[in-house]
Scaffold this active site. Structure first.
Site, PDB file in Angstrom:
ATOM      1  N   ASP A 272      20.283  66.828  -1.133  1.00 55.74           N
ATOM      2  CA  ASP A 272      19.439  66.151  -1.805  1.00 55.74           C
ATOM      3  C   ASP A 272      18.290  65.754  -0.893  1.00 55.74           C
ATOM      4  O   ASP A 272      18.500  65.924   0.308  1.00 55.74           O
ATOM      5  CB  ASP A 272      20.007  64.825  -2.509  1.00 55.74           C
TER       6      ASP A 272
ATOM      7  N   ASP B  80      15.187  62.700  -1.264  1.00 55.76           N
ATOM      8  CA  ASP B  80      15.005  61.406  -1.200  1.00 55.76           C
ATOM      9  C   ASP B  80      16.258  60.624  -0.985  1.00 55.76           C
ATOM     10  O   ASP B  80      17.442  60.704  -1.817  1.00 55.76           O
ATOM     11  CB  ASP B  80      14.289  60.966  -2.465  1.00 55.76           C
TER      12      ASP B  80
ATOM     13  N   ASP C 148      22.995  60.996  -2.022  1.00 52.38           N
ATOM     14  CA  ASP C 148      22.982  59.784  -2.027  1.00 52.38           C
ATOM     15  C   ASP C 148      23.162  58.805  -3.216  1.00 52.38           C
ATOM     16  O   ASP C 148      23.586  57.418  -3.568  1.00 52.38           O
ATOM     17  CB  ASP C 148      21.731  59.119  -1.482  1.00 52.38           C
TER      18      ASP C 148
END
Length: 222
Positions: free
Chosen positions: A10, A12, A170
């Site tokens: 991922d 961000d 995240d």
């Protein structure tokens, strides 16, 4: 970790901290709409599901007119993509980890809900673009995470089977997308998770990106 042949990241909250640039762009939009400004913690709670959802959450939280959402999303992207990398930084250990994984000749990909153009701008500005064989943005396909399609698309382009890949994210949508795609998932404990990390369903939690390389090396040696 048996037969690891690719790692998907991922963006961000996993590779880069983009919250300040996103906050600044959102606040320009809100100012144009004569709505109140939002702070860094607020925007962090809104990040992760793509630009349309970020704008929807920000406009809703500040009492704006959601009937104009499509127009507001277009305007937000104009603002954001003009300055997507002004304050955005790679998290500690990211560059060293990506370099180490490349030395191991493990193909790497980015699968993000951020628009492709902004993703490429950030990766290039931070000197990260060369590490990745494949980049799938939030507007590359009709579907975004937690749908598995973006991960499947990345794997197809890498020529790697799902069971031979690992997703690092995240947030819950990263883990959900990975599971739906048949891919193992680790979650970082920093970033912008909207749920407690223990509830994400990840195979493993890592506190810093620097922890990843030793795990990959040790598991490859066993």
């Amino acid at each position: 970790m048996p037969s690891l042949k690719a790692i998907i990241f991922d963006l961000d909250g996993t590779l880069v901290d983009s919250a300040r640039d996103l906050r600044d762009a959102v606040n320009v939009l809100l100012s144009e709409e004569e709505l109140r400004q939002i702070d860094l913690d607020e925007v962090k709670s809104m990040i992760g599901d793509g630009a349309p959802k970020l704008v929807e959450r920000a406009v809703s939280a500040t009492g704006g007119d959601l009937s104009r959402l499509p127009t507001l999303v277009v305007r937000f992207l104009q603002i954001y993509e003009a300055n997507a990398s002004r304050h955005t930084e790679a998290y500690p250990g990211v560059v060293e980890t990506l370099s180490g994984l490349r030395e191991l000749r493990i193909p790497l990909a980015v699968v993000t809900n951020k628009p492709y153009a902004a993703t490429i701008e950030i990766l290039e500005a931070l000197g990260l673009r060369a590490y990745f064989d494949v980049v799938v943005g939030g507007d590359t396909l009709p579907e975004r995470k937690p749908h598995p399609a973006p991960i499947h698309a990345a794997l197809k382009r890498l020529g790697v089977a799902p069971e031979a890949a690992l997703m690092i994210g995240d947030n819950y949508h990263d883990v959900q997308a990975a599971r739906a795609a048949g891919v193992r998932a680790f979650a970082v404990t920093y970033g912008y998770s909207h749920r407690p990390h223990a509830e994400l369903g990840a195979e493993r939690l890592i506190d810093t990106m620097s922890e990843l390389l030793p795990i990959v090396v040790n598991d490859a040696a066993t």
